[in-house]
Design a protein around this motif. Sequence first.
Motif, PDB file in Angstrom:
ATOM      1  N   MET B 190     -33.457-114.445 -24.477  1.00 21.21           N
ATOM      2  CA  MET B 190     -32.274-114.469 -23.616  1.00 21.21           C
ATOM      3  C   MET B 190     -31.286-115.507 -24.144  1.00 21.21           C
ATOM      4  O   MET B 190     -31.637-116.422 -24.878  1.00 21.21           O
ATOM      5  CB  MET B 190     -32.654-114.747 -22.160  1.00 21.21           C
ATOM      6  N   ALA B 191     -30.041-115.325 -23.744  1.00 25.68           N
ATOM      7  CA  ALA B 191     -28.946-116.089 -24.352  1.00 25.68           C
ATOM      8  C   ALA B 191     -28.748-117.450 -23.694  1.00 25.68           C
ATOM      9  O   ALA B 191     -29.142-117.673 -22.551  1.00 25.68           O
ATOM     10  CB  ALA B 191     -27.655-115.291 -24.247  1.00 25.68           C
ATOM     11  N   SER B 192     -28.112-118.328 -24.430  1.00 27.99           N
ATOM     12  CA  SER B 192     -27.524-119.512 -23.816  1.00 27.99           C
ATOM     13  C   SER B 192     -26.255-119.043 -23.108  1.00 27.99           C
ATOM     14  O   SER B 192     -25.695-118.001 -23.456  1.00 27.99           O
ATOM     15  CB  SER B 192     -27.160-120.547 -24.880  1.00 27.99           C
ATOM     16  N   GLY B 193     -25.806-119.803 -22.115  1.00 32.71           N
ATOM     17  CA  GLY B 193     -24.583-119.417 -21.406  1.00 32.71           C
ATOM     18  C   GLY B 193     -23.791-120.647 -21.036  1.00 32.71           C
ATOM     19  O   GLY B 193     -24.235-121.444 -20.212  1.00 32.71           O
ATOM     20  N   ASP B 194     -22.630-120.809 -21.653  1.00 32.42           N
ATOM     21  CA  ASP B 194     -21.776-121.956 -21.341  1.00 32.42           C
ATOM     22  C   ASP B 194     -20.493-121.468 -20.683  1.00 32.42           C
ATOM     23  O   ASP B 194     -19.956-120.422 -21.050  1.00 32.42           O
ATOM     24  CB  ASP B 194     -21.440-122.723 -22.629  1.00 32.42           C
ATOM     25  N   GLU B 195     -20.031-122.215 -19.718  1.00 31.03           N
ATOM     26  CA  GLU B 195     -18.758-121.862 -19.085  1.00 31.03           C
ATOM     27  C   GLU B 195     -17.620-122.532 -19.844  1.00 31.03           C
ATOM     28  O   GLU B 195     -17.685-123.726 -20.154  1.00 31.03           O
ATOM     29  CB  GLU B 195     -18.753-122.287 -17.614  1.00 31.03           C
ATOM     30  N   VAL B 196     -16.599-121.751 -20.147  1.00 28.07           N
ATOM     31  CA  VAL B 196     -15.475-122.249 -20.949  1.00 28.07           C
ATOM     32  C   VAL B 196     -14.182-122.093 -20.150  1.00 28.07           C
ATOM     33  O   VAL B 196     -13.767-120.984 -19.839  1.00 28.07           O
ATOM     34  CB  VAL B 196     -15.351-121.457 -22.270  1.00 28.07           C
ATOM     35  N   LEU B 263      -7.702-119.911 -18.207  1.00 25.66           N
ATOM     36  CA  LEU B 263      -8.631-118.869 -18.643  1.00 25.66           C
ATOM     37  C   LEU B 263     -10.041-119.353 -18.332  1.00 25.66           C
ATOM     38  O   LEU B 263     -10.397-120.476 -18.693  1.00 25.66           O
ATOM     39  CB  LEU B 263      -8.512-118.657 -20.154  1.00 25.66           C
ATOM     40  N   GLU B 264     -10.832-118.511 -17.662  1.00 26.15           N
ATOM     41  CA  GLU B 264     -12.213-118.896 -17.355  1.00 26.15           C
ATOM     42  C   GLU B 264     -13.165-117.910 -18.014  1.00 26.15           C
ATOM     43  O   GLU B 264     -13.097-116.712 -17.742  1.00 26.15           O
ATOM     44  CB  GLU B 264     -12.435-118.897 -15.846  1.00 26.15           C
ATOM     45  N   GLY B 265     -14.039-118.433 -18.842  1.00 27.51           N
ATOM     46  CA  GLY B 265     -14.905-117.532 -19.587  1.00 27.51           C
ATOM     47  C   GLY B 265     -16.326-118.026 -19.724  1.00 27.51           C
ATOM     48  O   GLY B 265     -16.709-119.079 -19.195  1.00 27.51           O
ATOM     49  N   THR B 266     -17.103-117.223 -20.430  1.00 27.83           N
ATOM     50  CA  THR B 266     -18.497-117.580 -20.681  1.00 27.83           C
ATOM     51  C   THR B 266     -18.816-117.287 -22.138  1.00 27.83           C
ATOM     52  O   THR B 266     -18.404-116.262 -22.676  1.00 27.83           O
ATOM     53  CB  THR B 266     -19.448-116.808 -19.736  1.00 27.83           C
ATOM     54  N   PHE B 267     -19.511-118.226 -22.773  1.00 28.25           N
ATOM     55  CA  PHE B 267     -19.927-118.024 -24.158  1.00 28.25           C
ATOM     56  C   PHE B 267     -21.445-117.972 -24.210  1.00 28.25           C
ATOM     57  O   PHE B 267     -22.127-118.848 -23.688  1.00 28.25           O
ATOM     58  CB  PHE B 267     -19.424-119.156 -25.054  1.00 28.25           C
ATOM     59  N   ARG B 268     -21.959-116.918 -24.828  1.00 26.11           N
ATOM     60  CA  ARG B 268     -23.403-116.737 -24.891  1.00 26.11           C
ATOM     61  C   ARG B 268     -23.835-116.463 -26.318  1.00 26.11           C
ATOM     62  O   ARG B 268     -23.187-115.712 -27.038  1.00 26.11           O
ATOM     63  CB  ARG B 268     -23.802-115.565 -23.985  1.00 26.11           C
ATOM     64  N   THR B 269     -24.931-117.087 -26.684  1.00 25.64           N
ATOM     65  CA  THR B 269     -25.455-116.815 -28.018  1.00 25.64           C
ATOM     66  C   THR B 269     -26.963-117.024 -28.006  1.00 25.64           C
ATOM     67  O   THR B 269     -27.542-117.349 -26.967  1.00 25.64           O
ATOM     68  CB  THR B 269     -24.763-117.684 -29.089  1.00 25.64           C
ATOM     69  N   MET B 270     -27.591-116.820 -29.166  1.00 24.86           N
ATOM     70  CA  MET B 270     -29.052-116.863 -29.234  1.00 24.86           C
ATOM     71  C   MET B 270     -29.536-117.864 -30.264  1.00 24.86           C
ATOM     72  O   MET B 270     -30.627-117.727 -30.806  1.00 24.86           O
ATOM     73  CB  MET B 270     -29.574-115.471 -29.614  1.00 24.86           C
ATOM     74  N   ASN B 271     -28.690-118.823 -30.568  1.00 25.92           N
ATOM     75  CA  ASN B 271     -29.063-119.785 -31.590  1.00 25.92           C
ATOM     76  C   ASN B 271     -28.426-121.114 -31.226  1.00 25.92           C
ATOM     77  O   ASN B 271     -27.189-121.224 -31.139  1.00 25.92           O
ATOM     78  CB  ASN B 271     -28.561-119.271 -32.952  1.00 25.92           C
ATOM     79  N   GLU B 272     -29.241-122.125 -30.981  1.00 24.77           N
ATOM     80  CA  GLU B 272     -28.732-123.394 -30.455  1.00 24.77           C
ATOM     81  C   GLU B 272     -27.834-124.122 -31.454  1.00 24.77           C
ATOM     82  O   GLU B 272     -26.883-124.792 -31.072  1.00 24.77           O
ATOM     83  CB  GLU B 272     -29.888-124.289 -30.007  1.00 24.77           C
ATOM     84  N   LYS B 273     -28.126-123.978 -32.740  1.00 26.12           N
ATOM     85  CA  LYS B 273     -27.294-124.637 -33.750  1.00 26.12           C
ATOM     86  C   LYS B 273     -25.893-124.010 -33.755  1.00 26.12           C
ATOM     87  O   LYS B 273     -24.876-124.704 -33.724  1.00 26.12           O
ATOM     88  CB  LYS B 273     -27.952-124.489 -35.133  1.00 26.12           C
ATOM     89  N   TRP B 274     -25.864-122.675 -33.767  1.00 26.03           N
ATOM     90  CA  TRP B 274     -24.574-121.989 -33.798  1.00 26.03           C
ATOM     91  C   TRP B 274     -23.857-122.071 -32.458  1.00 26.03           C
ATOM     92  O   TRP B 274     -22.628-121.975 -32.394  1.00 26.03           O
ATOM     93  CB  TRP B 274     -24.742-120.543 -34.266  1.00 26.03           C
ATOM     94  N   ARG B 275     -24.620-122.253 -31.393  1.00 23.79           N
ATOM     95  CA  ARG B 275     -23.998-122.480 -30.083  1.00 23.79           C
ATOM     96  C   ARG B 275     -23.103-123.714 -30.158  1.00 23.79           C
ATOM     97  O   ARG B 275     -21.931-123.669 -29.781  1.00 23.79           O
ATOM     98  CB  ARG B 275     -25.112-122.679 -29.044  1.00 23.79           C
ATOM     99  N   LYS B 276     -23.651-124.802 -30.667  1.00 22.83           N
ATOM    100  CA  LYS B 276     -22.877-126.056 -30.769  1.00 22.83           C
ATOM    101  C   LYS B 276     -21.663-125.872 -31.672  1.00 22.83           C
ATOM    102  O   LYS B 276     -20.558-126.305 -31.369  1.00 22.83           O
ATOM    103  CB  LYS B 276     -23.768-127.167 -31.339  1.00 22.83           C
ATOM    104  N   LYS B 277     -21.892-125.226 -32.819  1.00 23.43           N
ATOM    105  CA  LYS B 277     -20.794-125.047 -33.776  1.00 23.43           C
ATOM    106  C   LYS B 277     -19.692-124.162 -33.191  1.00 23.43           C
ATOM    107  O   LYS B 277     -18.501-124.417 -33.380  1.00 23.43           O
ATOM    108  CB  LYS B 277     -21.330-124.417 -35.079  1.00 23.43           C
ATOM    109  N   ALA B 278     -20.101-123.106 -32.492  1.00 18.00           N
ATOM    110  CA  ALA B 278     -19.116-122.164 -31.950  1.00 18.00           C
ATOM    111  C   ALA B 278     -18.274-122.820 -30.856  1.00 18.00           C
ATOM    112  O   ALA B 278     -17.061-122.606 -30.781  1.00 18.00           O
ATOM    113  CB  ALA B 278     -19.816-120.923 -31.411  1.00 18.00           C
ATOM    114  N   LEU B 279     -18.913-123.634 -30.020  1.00 14.53           N
ATOM    115  CA  LEU B 279     -18.159-124.292 -28.944  1.00 14.53           C
ATOM    116  C   LEU B 279     -17.088-125.212 -29.543  1.00 14.53           C
ATOM    117  O   LEU B 279     -15.969-125.306 -29.023  1.00 14.53           O
ATOM    118  CB  LEU B 279     -19.105-125.073 -28.026  1.00 14.53           C
ATOM    119  N   LYS B 280     -17.434-125.853 -30.644  1.00 14.43           N
ATOM    120  CA  LYS B 280     -16.469-126.713 -31.341  1.00 14.43           C
ATOM    121  C   LYS B 280     -15.329-125.855 -31.917  1.00 14.43           C
ATOM    122  O   LYS B 280     -14.152-126.209 -31.835  1.00 14.43           O
ATOM    123  CB  LYS B 280     -17.211-127.454 -32.465  1.00 14.43           C
TER     124      LYS B 280
END
Lengths: 395, 395
Positions: B190-196, B263-280
């Motif tokens: 299952m994915a990570s889910g961050d609110e953006v 804008l209110e969104g959600t970012f979801r992914t399946m890899n913690e390393k890329w999660r951090k990089k993508a949020l940046k």
Amino acid sequence: MQLNTDLYKMISKAQITEQLPEIRTWYEHLHAHPEPSFQEKETAAYIASGLKKMGLEVHRLPQNAVMGYLQATNAIGTIGLRAELDALPLHEQTNVNYISQNTGTMHACGHDLHMACALGAAKLLSAHKANLKHNVLFVFQHAEEKIPGGAVAVIASDFFKSHKPDVMLAMHSFPDLKAGEVGFRSGPYMASGDEVDVHIKGPGGHAAMPHKTVDTVLTAGQVLVALQQIQSRFIPTEIPSVLTFGNICAESVMNIIPREVLLEGTFRTMNEKWRKKALKQIKQIVQNTAKATGADAETVIRPGYPTIENDKNVTAKIENIATKLLGSKNIHLLPLRMTTDDFGYYAQKIPSAYFRLGVADSNGRSAGLHTPEFLPDPKALETGVSLLVQIIQNY
Amino acid sequence: MQLNTDLYKMISKAQITEQLPEIRTWYEHLHAHPEPSFQEKETAAYIASGLKKMGLEVHRLPQNAVMGYLQATNAIGTIGLRAELDALPLHEQTNVNYISQNTGTMHACGHDLHMACALGAAKLLSAHKANLKHNVLFVFQHAEEKIPGGAVAVIASDFFKSHKPDVMLAMHSFPDLKAGEVGFRSGPYMASGDEVDVHIKGPGGHAAMPHKTVDTVLTAGQVLVALQQIQSRFIPTEIPSVLTFGNICAESVMNIIPREVLLEGTFRTMNEKWRKKALKQIKQIVQNTAKATGADAETVIRPGYPTIENDKNVTAKIENIATKLLGSKNIHLLPLRMTTDDFGYYAQKIPSAYFRLGVADSNGRSAGLHTPEFLPDPKALETGVSLLVQIIQNY
């Protein structure tokens, strides 16, 4: 430079000066008692009563507009003068002793000033029916500020039709000029303004599964970007035009793709032919941009006021009179305005001129129109009345 | 195919069957008395009372979580089992006689079922402390449905730390499988889910004069379009990821360019390393796209649940037990899910497995999770309890 050459045929500067205190009283009363668009009952009654006392033929429309007809004994034509009855939904932020008594409503567009000037001109001119070359139709119009605009009802009225002016004029406050200065412009001057609602629709769904639905929010973004080409690629560059969406609304939450996103905008241009073409093109861009993402789209246009196109001859004639009255240093070429006024409806049917009356103080300072601090320099009353009187008796 | 080989070491199928009516009673009580996230007071008291009666060591957190510790006499380790206390803000649309008594709140994610199964397993296993190989920490966790997620408080608690499981398990309802079927998946599941939140800011202004301000609405549109590249260009294609903005809001009107668009969104992914990089990278794209139009931008990330990464060995071991119990035809490889669960926090610290319990009827029909019609097939109770008991006694 010699001023005032062959002006003051009937009404002298001294007579105008003598009339000013009463005009000032009218102005302050009107300023203190503003009423919103389509609700100008008291204002209309006040104006009608004033015009009747001056001996004008008065006709009132159920929508509030008041028309006063001054019949000249040997008229060669009729001049129409439009003033406006309505005020704005603003909480006045000035400290004058005639501040708005109707909290939350304010004359922040100078309509009080325009009415007082028109009443003053009516009073001064009404004593000279025998010598006036033109009949005058004073139109105190309701609801200039609100679509569909009071002009539509006025123009459609039997009274207006049976007293139809050969020339239509409107004088409007302008904070960019000082009191004592006026501005004119031939040809297109103010923009048409249409309201454009774009509804982007889809089945809605979970933010984590966009493949199961259509992203209406993204589609709205793509539509916004695609619509930039209306101004940049579609309309001829020399026709000032602007399409802006001031509002966008999804009424959703971060993790639900909404069923609908609403874009609310305004399209303004200065050419009636391209106005029609552009509105059609807006629909086409919306429709096909949405189609590309799989969304449905509905574009609803609420037609607003048309472009104000000032008649070249009418403008030249009144500018000439104004120059004689005020001197050429006080006469300005107006820049184009992307704002709107329903005076455009008159200008579509009758050779017309919409000109501007400076209201800034002697240092050029003034709050903007439609702001709670707006307050014309009272000196503008004298310039306004003098100009109207001279235009009408010298036209 | 021979089933049940070397299962049922201590607890027989007959014993489980005998326990089922009480488990059903618990389930129906819990279903009828749902409580929202962080407000699970009555539910927690009910669970704590039940666990105490079974002789477990019970510890309650002020946030509502209840932990029940079953100490085995000769334990070689500890197995943790997570169930959830909280329900959802939905108005139940079923016609069962144990329908929600708390109007507007509903167990629409199967947490009632998970609790009943865990209670049943606790009761059955509590009679066999002497022979169990593992201690069991039953975690009835609050607020799975709401950020920051109850798992954070549970993991941080002294009781959890001092009774820390060597293996952590969670069994969750799954409408895509029939009751009697279960599903497993090793690795990311299952994915990570961050609110953006993206705030686009400008000075605001009149729609007809965009040159005097910055068009925040258009900028928001350009940001939406530009952010598509997060998924399409930035993150490796093989890592499932999704960035969606479910809401966009300007709180303006058609002819006023607003000072801010949200804008209110959600970012979801399946890899913690890329999660951090993508949020940046999201921040970088927002910042620079806004800079291009002259707008200011602020990106606020509210970190949500991490990816659930199922441990390969733990998953293989319990899948093997499940296969013996249910037969391989009832064991499924789970597809990836872009939804989230705060069980990911346990999985970050402890070798874990999050597996799914089929709840559809024998025709495969079931309403979806988080819908007002959701109602697990009651047969899932038996499968769930049996599976938990067999996993724990055979692990």
